[in-house]
Scaffold this motif. Structure first.
Motif, PDB file in Angstrom:
ATOM      1  N   PRO A  80      -6.854   4.374  22.501  1.00  0.00           N
ATOM      2  CA  PRO A  80      -6.796   3.352  21.452  1.00  0.00           C
ATOM      3  C   PRO A  80      -8.171   2.972  20.920  1.00  0.00           C
ATOM      4  N   ALA A  81      -9.251   3.297  21.642  1.00  0.00           N
ATOM      5  CA  ALA A  81     -10.594   3.004  21.159  1.00  0.00           C
ATOM      6  C   ALA A  81     -10.967   3.862  19.961  1.00  0.00           C
ATOM      7  N   LEU A  82     -10.165   4.887  19.674  1.00  0.00           N
ATOM      8  CA  LEU A  82     -10.406   5.748  18.509  1.00  0.00           C
ATOM      9  C   LEU A  82      -9.582   5.328  17.289  1.00  0.00           C
ATOM     10  N   ARG A  83      -8.898   4.204  17.373  1.00  0.00           N
ATOM     11  CA  ARG A  83      -8.101   3.735  16.236  1.00  0.00           C
ATOM     12  C   ARG A  83      -8.973   3.450  15.018  1.00  0.00           C
ATOM     13  N   GLU A  84      -8.304   3.397  13.881  1.00  0.00           N
ATOM     14  CA  GLU A  84      -8.990   3.049  12.634  1.00  0.00           C
ATOM     15  C   GLU A  84      -9.536   1.625  12.704  1.00  0.00           C
ATOM     16  N   VAL A  85     -10.426   1.309  11.776  1.00  0.00           N
ATOM     17  CA  VAL A  85     -10.975  -0.041  11.680  1.00  0.00           C
ATOM     18  C   VAL A  85      -9.845  -1.058  11.554  1.00  0.00           C
ATOM     19  N   PHE A  86     -10.002  -2.183  12.241  1.00  0.00           N
ATOM     20  CA  PHE A  86      -9.094  -3.300  12.003  1.00  0.00           C
ATOM     21  C   PHE A  86      -9.584  -4.005  10.751  1.00  0.00           C
ATOM     22  N   ALA A  87      -8.745  -4.045   9.727  1.00  0.00           N
ATOM     23  CA  ALA A  87      -9.172  -4.523   8.408  1.00  0.00           C
ATOM     24  C   ALA A  87      -8.580  -5.876   8.047  1.00  0.00           C
ATOM     25  N   GLY A  88      -8.149  -6.647   9.026  1.00  0.00           N
ATOM     26  CA  GLY A  88      -7.714  -8.007   8.773  1.00  0.00           C
ATOM     27  C   GLY A  88      -6.648  -8.114   7.698  1.00  0.00           C
ATOM     28  N   ARG A  89      -6.845  -9.016   6.740  1.00  0.00           N
ATOM     29  CA  ARG A  89      -5.844  -9.285   5.710  1.00  0.00           C
ATOM     30  C   ARG A  89      -5.727  -8.164   4.687  1.00  0.00           C
ATOM     31  N   TRP A  90      -6.621  -7.193   4.729  1.00  0.00           N
ATOM     32  CA  TRP A  90      -6.545  -6.078   3.791  1.00  0.00           C
ATOM     33  C   TRP A  90      -5.497  -5.046   4.189  1.00  0.00           C
ATOM     34  N   GLN A  91      -5.102  -5.031   5.434  1.00  0.00           N
ATOM     35  CA  GLN A  91      -4.198  -3.986   5.907  1.00  0.00           C
ATOM     36  C   GLN A  91      -2.869  -4.033   5.158  1.00  0.00           C
ATOM     37  N   GLY A  92      -2.453  -2.880   4.660  1.00  0.00           N
ATOM     38  CA  GLY A  92      -1.197  -2.758   3.940  1.00  0.00           C
ATOM     39  C   GLY A  92      -1.312  -2.999   2.444  1.00  0.00           C
ATOM     40  N   LEU A  93      -2.493  -3.415   1.965  1.00  0.00           N
ATOM     41  CA  LEU A  93      -2.658  -3.723   0.540  1.00  0.00           C
ATOM     42  C   LEU A  93      -3.236  -2.534  -0.218  1.00  0.00           C
ATOM     43  N   LEU A  94      -2.898  -2.458  -1.497  1.00  0.00           N
ATOM     44  CA  LEU A  94      -3.490  -1.452  -2.366  1.00  0.00           C
ATOM     45  C   LEU A  94      -4.971  -1.756  -2.584  1.00  0.00           C
ATOM     46  N   GLY A  95      -5.763  -0.699  -2.753  1.00  0.00           N
ATOM     47  CA  GLY A  95      -7.174  -0.895  -3.012  1.00  0.00           C
ATOM     48  C   GLY A  95      -7.422  -1.761  -4.225  1.00  0.00           C
ATOM     49  N   ALA A  96      -6.618  -1.583  -5.283  1.00  0.00           N
ATOM     50  CA  ALA A  96      -6.791  -2.382  -6.495  1.00  0.00           C
ATOM     51  C   ALA A  96      -6.531  -3.861  -6.231  1.00  0.00           C
ATOM     52  N   GLU A  97      -5.568  -4.149  -5.368  1.00  0.00           N
ATOM     53  CA  GLU A  97      -5.260  -5.543  -5.047  1.00  0.00           C
ATOM     54  C   GLU A  97      -6.393  -6.164  -4.237  1.00  0.00           C
ATOM     55  N   ILE A  98      -6.936  -5.393  -3.283  1.00  0.00           N
ATOM     56  CA  ILE A  98      -8.072  -5.885  -2.496  1.00  0.00           C
ATOM     57  C   ILE A  98      -9.255  -6.185  -3.410  1.00  0.00           C
ATOM     58  N   ALA A  99      -9.537  -5.265  -4.343  1.00  0.00           N
ATOM     59  CA  ALA A  99     -10.663  -5.445  -5.259  1.00  0.00           C
ATOM     60  C   ALA A  99     -10.475  -6.680  -6.131  1.00  0.00           C
TER      61      ALA A  99
END
Length: 209
Positions: A80-99
Motif C-alpha cells: 500500500p505504500a506504492l499507492r497513488e497520491v492522496f489528493a483530498g477533496r480533488w479525488q473523483g473530480l474532473l481536472g476542469a472542475e478542480i481548476a
C-alpha cells in the motif's frame, strides 16, 4: 542481493484517466484500453530479466502487474505504500472542475510545486518519501531487476527522490503515460535515470493521478 535496476511501470488506462478525472487513492479498475496497454507493455518488459515484481495494492496496478506475471509465472507482491497520491477533496473530480474551484492550487500542482492537493492531500515531498522508501525496501532483497507497478504522480515523485533531485524537479518531467515505464540503474550508493516514458506505441496519455 540488491537490485541493480528498477523499472517503474505505470498502470494501464482507466475510465477516470480517459475522462481526465483525478483518481488519487480511489480504486478504479482498468478499462479495455488499459488492459490492452498492460498486455502490450508486458510483452516488452519480459526481456528485462525481472527478478521480482511489486505493485500498489490498488486494482489497476495489480491487474497491470498480472499482465506481466501471466507471461513469466512470477508472483506479485503488493504494498500500500506504492499507492497513488492522496489528493483530498480533488479525488473523483474532473481536472476542469478542480481548476475552476481551486485555480491557484491546481495551477501550482500542475507546475510541480510542493502544494497539498485537495486541501488535505499529500505534498509531493511526502509522496516522494513514501514511494522512494517503498522502492528501496523492495530493491534491497531483489536480484537483478525489480519491477515496480504503480501510478503516475506517485512514481514520478518517487523517481525524483530516488535520483536525488529537489521536489520542484517534478515539474520538469512530463507525466507518466499509461502503460509506460522509467528505468533506474544503480550507481554507487544511488540511482541514475536511464529511460523515461518508454513504452509500446499508441498508448494513450491519461491524467496524472
Amino acid at each position: 542481493m540488491s537490485a541493480r535496476r528498477v523499472v517503474l511501470w505505470r498502470h494501464g488506462r482507466t475510465t477516470f484517466n480517459a475522462q481526465e478525472r483525478m483518481q488519487g487513492q480511489l480504486d478504479v479498475p482498468l478499462d479495455d484500453v488499459g488492459r490492452a496497454q498492460a498486455g502490450a507493455a508486458a510483452a516488452h518488459l519480459v526481456d528485462l530479466g525481472v527478478g521480482a515484481v511489486v505493485a500498489s495494492d490498488l486494482s489497476r496496478a495489480v491487474d497491470t502487474a498480472r499482465a506481466f506475471t501471466a507471461l513469466t509465472g512470477q508472483d506479485v507482491r503488493t504494498d500500500p505504500a506504492l499507492r497513488e497520491v492522496f489528493a483530498g477533496r480533488w479525488q473523483g473530480l474532473l481536472g476542469a472542475e478542480i481548476a475552476r474551484r481551486w485555480p491557484d492550487e491546481h495551477a501550482a500542482w500542475r507546475r510541480g510545486d510542493d502544494v497539498r492537493p485537495g486541501e488535505t492531500g499529500e505534498t509531493r515531498a511526502e509522496l516522494g518519501e513514501r514511494v522512494a522508501a517503498a522502492v528501496a525496501r523492495h530493491a534491497g532483497p531483489a536480484e537483478g531487476t525489480l519491477l515496480v507497478v504503480g501510478h503516475g504522480a506517485a512514481l514520478k515523485a518517487g523517481l525524483v527522490r530516488l535520483v536525488g533531485l529537489p521536489v520542484q524537479a517534478a515539474g520538469a518531467l512530463a507525466g507518466f503515460r499509461n502503460g509506460h515505464w522509467a528505468v533506474l540503474a544503480a550507481r554507487g550508493s544511488g540511482w541514475v535515470l536511464e529511460e523515461y516514458n518508454a513504452g509500446p506505441a499508441g498508448a494513450a496519455v491519461g491524467a496524472e493521478g
